[in-house]
Design a protein around this motif. Sequence first.
Motif: not given
Length: 468
Positions: A208-216, A228-232, A236-237, A239-245
């Motif tokens: 993905x581009x950008x990469x999802x954050x792996x921080x806490x 997804x709630x704060x992402x336009x 890159x949101x 870990x598993x791309x389809x999980x956005x839905x």
Amino acid sequence: MAGAPAAEPSRLAGMRTTPLVAVPSTPDVGGSAPLTSGGRSASPVGFRTPGGGSGTVLPLPRTRGTAPTPAVTPIRPSAPEEAPARSAGVRADIPQLTGLRFVAAVWVLLLHASYIPGDVFARWTAPIAPLVAAGPLGVDLFFVLSGLVLTRSYLARMGTRPSVGGTARFLRARVARVWPLYAVVTVAFGAWCAARLVFGGDGIVTWQSPQPSLGPLGWIRQLTMTQMWTSSGIEGVSFVLPAWSVSAEWLAYLCFPLLVLGAWRVRSWPLPVLAVLAVVAASPVAVVPLVTAGAGESGAWVWLLRIGGGFTAGMLTWLVVDRLPRTPRVELWAGRVVMVVVAETALVAYWAASAPASAAIPAADRLWLAVPLFPVLLGALCVARGRLVDWLSSPRLQHGGRISYAIYLVHFPLIEITVVAMTRFPALAPNSSLAALAIPHVLVASVLLAHLAYRWIEEPARRRLMRS
């Protein structure tokens, strides 16, 4: 969460698509949680080989993610008031909708399989390449289906008046259906991403581009399904791309107790008015690309239009279906409408695939003109009779519908792992004989793993959470 047209494979390679989640078909538990497809083709990324040299990381072609909602099985109510309220004569579920979930899941699976580097899969699916590339539409189909099924299950129970207890029971049922398997897959694939970051040597954790954050904070947002709630945008949101839905549907579930109050108050409006409103509600994702000069689903907050419009369209569709007379004539015409809409959807897919680069409406934007047809498709399918309904209601497709949520969640990690293996092991290089053998095994493994995940994780966890 793509394949190319048969005649010109490269034309749709850059199409942006979107992911999906499975939809519950039984009134006891309600709606679905969305499915995924990816985005544009990525350019190769440099990496270091184990021997210290440099190489190229093969891109995972992507049109946008697709994720589904979990399949739903009936819950035996422990008390009469817990049983789903439904109109007289309505069966406990609508089997053809359960079967349709499996068809949509396979649609998305084929789309994502087309991301695997090489032309083996493209050669195998050349005649239906435009249909494969149209896989992102499966997400929108699930969104509409989710709104329909939840309204069918909860309209009478939650629509008459606000209720804290009713809202709590509804959200508990949704969490029990969606979260356990989602959490297991997210943790497992998140650990894989972390391992790639530590041991990969190329800084790539997902395609993905950008990469999802792996921080806490990233982990907290993933596990609470709020990423997804704060992402336009959708890439890159998760870990598993389809999980956005899944995150998008969770937002719809939280809004449902208010939406259903409005649905109850308009349920007696004239059927033609409700039918038109259902189609209009599903139309923003088709209209926005036309007025934003091709931004399509990649435009800012288009995912919010998709879940909001599709979910609302499904709710309005059930208000129409619930009042339709079940006469042989209505069932006959409903079957004809289903066939017409299926044909029109296929026509839109092939029309999109034929779009030249200079077309006023780009190929990626043409696809979404099929979405306003979905309320018509699902509404007609609810009351239709015939061979198609019998096929969708067959035992094998019923089981496929039940495991569709698991298919959505597990197949994309398997595809990403396969692509990583192709970059690391020369014997698995794209277009090699071993790679050609691996591709069908990935497809079959996705279904088998989904069956095991449903049997040993999804269903046991749901029953346990509903009993506690």
